[in-house]
Design an enzyme around this catalytic site. Structure first.
Site, PDB file in Angstrom:
ATOM      1  N   ASP A 175       0.855  -1.179   0.000  1.00 45.10           N
ATOM      2  CA  ASP A 175       0.000   0.000   0.000  1.00 45.10           C
ATOM      3  C   ASP A 175       0.889   1.226   0.000  1.00 45.10           C
ATOM      4  O   ASP A 175       1.753   1.368   0.870  1.00 45.10           O
ATOM      5  CB  ASP A 175      -0.917  -0.002   1.223  1.00 45.10           C
ATOM      6  N   THR A 233     -12.284  -6.835  -6.849  1.00 48.68           N
ATOM      7  CA  THR A 233     -13.594  -6.371  -6.392  1.00 48.68           C
ATOM      8  C   THR A 233     -13.533  -4.880  -6.102  1.00 48.68           C
ATOM      9  O   THR A 233     -14.379  -4.352  -5.389  1.00 48.68           O
ATOM     10  CB  THR A 233     -14.034  -7.130  -5.117  1.00 48.68           C
ATOM     11  N   ASP A 259     -15.372  -8.596 -10.268  1.00 45.99           N
ATOM     12  CA  ASP A 259     -16.688  -8.052  -9.964  1.00 45.99           C
ATOM     13  C   ASP A 259     -16.870  -6.689 -10.615  1.00 45.99           C
ATOM     14  O   ASP A 259     -17.982  -6.163 -10.658  1.00 45.99           O
ATOM     15  CB  ASP A 259     -16.861  -7.926  -8.437  1.00 45.99           C
ATOM     16  N   GLU A 264     -19.014  -1.337 -18.201  1.00 46.76           N
ATOM     17  CA  GLU A 264     -20.114  -2.081 -17.582  1.00 46.76           C
ATOM     18  C   GLU A 264     -21.436  -1.642 -18.207  1.00 46.76           C
ATOM     19  O   GLU A 264     -21.632  -0.451 -18.434  1.00 46.76           O
ATOM     20  CB  GLU A 264     -20.124  -1.835 -16.063  1.00 46.76           C
ATOM     21  N   HIS A 281     -20.776  -6.457 -10.631  1.00 50.54           N
ATOM     22  CA  HIS A 281     -20.530  -5.319  -9.731  1.00 50.54           C
ATOM     23  C   HIS A 281     -21.481  -5.373  -8.534  1.00 50.54           C
ATOM     24  O   HIS A 281     -22.262  -4.442  -8.289  1.00 50.54           O
ATOM     25  CB  HIS A 281     -20.682  -3.991 -10.475  1.00 50.54           C
ATOM     26  N   GLY A 283     -20.405  -6.220  -5.238  1.00 51.50           N
ATOM     27  CA  GLY A 283     -19.622  -6.332  -4.018  1.00 51.50           C
ATOM     28  C   GLY A 283     -20.342  -5.864  -2.764  1.00 51.50           C
ATOM     29  O   GLY A 283     -20.249  -6.488  -1.712  1.00 51.50           O
TER      30      GLY A 283
END
Length: 312
Positions: A175, A233, A259, A264, A281, A283
């Site tokens: 990260d 996700t 996901d 989309e 999508h 989640g």
């Protein structure tokens, strides 16, 4: 009459007491008529000059969109991220932006872990072959034997790590906004290349922006261990879907679960691969999480309207 736009693909207005209160005060609620993620021209069309506040999904709220609407004062995101909103433009135009940072966390984390398990144990593949009339037990792998790489260790990544701990899986994280206090039970890797090399399961939990577009590109994928699996996700646009398809076809990657997608609804060639799990999508689409998220988004909208003197 002032209007409020709800641009998410679905929203339970009738059960939301905050929105019922706003309607009783004279606000007209405009809903997304498409039942899916809106495209920029569609957002422009719906954001008429009478819209003063909106509960937003992941549609593009670009500078072009925000400057075109003259009355919008509040954007209340139904979700965690703000990558779909031009925050600089919003600030310049005096439009406040709010999110629901806690509600989706558990739902997204649990879906992520379920996808990892399904890929490793090949349950989706087995289900399809059995429905085709074939009795063919498929050899899978143990989650407890994997090194799961968490790319992004914020709220969702941290929750995924906590769940994985119960399965006995080794966990490493990368990260750029490193917070050592979060890494008590997870190995923090300071180099992205080392992170990729050490992981044989990689799951993405970072926001999308122009700087990390196709972060998981052909080079990234080629650095992954042979036989690895990849899960996203988080946000579409992080993965080069063509490069992913090629790596799956070649066998370099053993499987993938997505996901979210660059476009989309998704209609691409990953649908043809049995070792890929695709979900639309969803989640945050757990009943309890969705209720909490909608309540928080509506409350954020209401509080902002009150502060502006537009509601009481």
């Amino acid at each position: 009459m002032s209007k409020l736009l709800i641009s998410t693909s679905s929203f339970d207005v009738k059960s939301n007491q905050v929105l019922q209160n706003l309607q009783a005060q004279g606000f007209e609620i405009v809903l997304n008529p498409y039942g899916r993620k809106l495209k920029e021209p569609e957002v422009l069309e719906l954001l008429s000059n009478d819209i003063v506040g909106m509960i937003a999904g992941v549609e593009p709220l670009t500078r072009n969109v925000l400057t075109a609407t003259k009355s919008l004062k509040v954007i209340s995101r139904c979700g965690i991220g703000t990558d779909s909103v031009d925050l600089e433009a919003a600030e310049e135009l005096g439009v406040s932006v709010h999110i629901t940072p806690t509600a989706p966390v558990i739902a997204v984390a649990e879906l992520t872990v379920s996808l990892i398990l399904s890929l490793l144990r090949r349950t989706s593949e087995a289900d399809r072959t059995l429905r085709e009339g074939k009795w063919n037990p498929l050899m899978g792998r143990l989650l407890a034997s994997q090194v799961v790489g968490l790319l992004g260790y914020g709220r969702v990544g941290n929750r995924v790590g906590q769940i994985l701990k119960a399965f006995g899986a080794k966990r490493v994280a990368y990260d750029i906004f490193r917070d050592d206090s979060l890494f008590a039970d997870t190995v923090c890797i300071s180099s992205l290349d080392e992170f990729i090399a050490r992981s044989n399961v990689i799951t993405l939990h970072i926001p999308y922006n122009k700087d990390n577009h196709h972060l998981v590109d052909r080079d990234f994928i080629n650095k992954m261990q042979a036989g690895s699996i990849l899960i996203n996700t988080s946000r579409g646009g992080l993965i080069d879907e063509q490069a992913l398809y090629d790596a799956l076809v070649s066998g370099h990657l053993a499987g993938a679960a997505l996901d979210v997608f660059e476009e989309e609804p998704y209609s691409g060639q990953l649908r043809t691969l049995p070792q890929v799990i695709l979900t639309p999508h969803m989640g945050s689409y757990a009943k309890e999480a969705r209720i909490q998220m909608e309540q928080e988004a509506a409350q954020n909208l209401f509080d902002s309207l009150v502060n502006l003197g537009l509601a009481k």
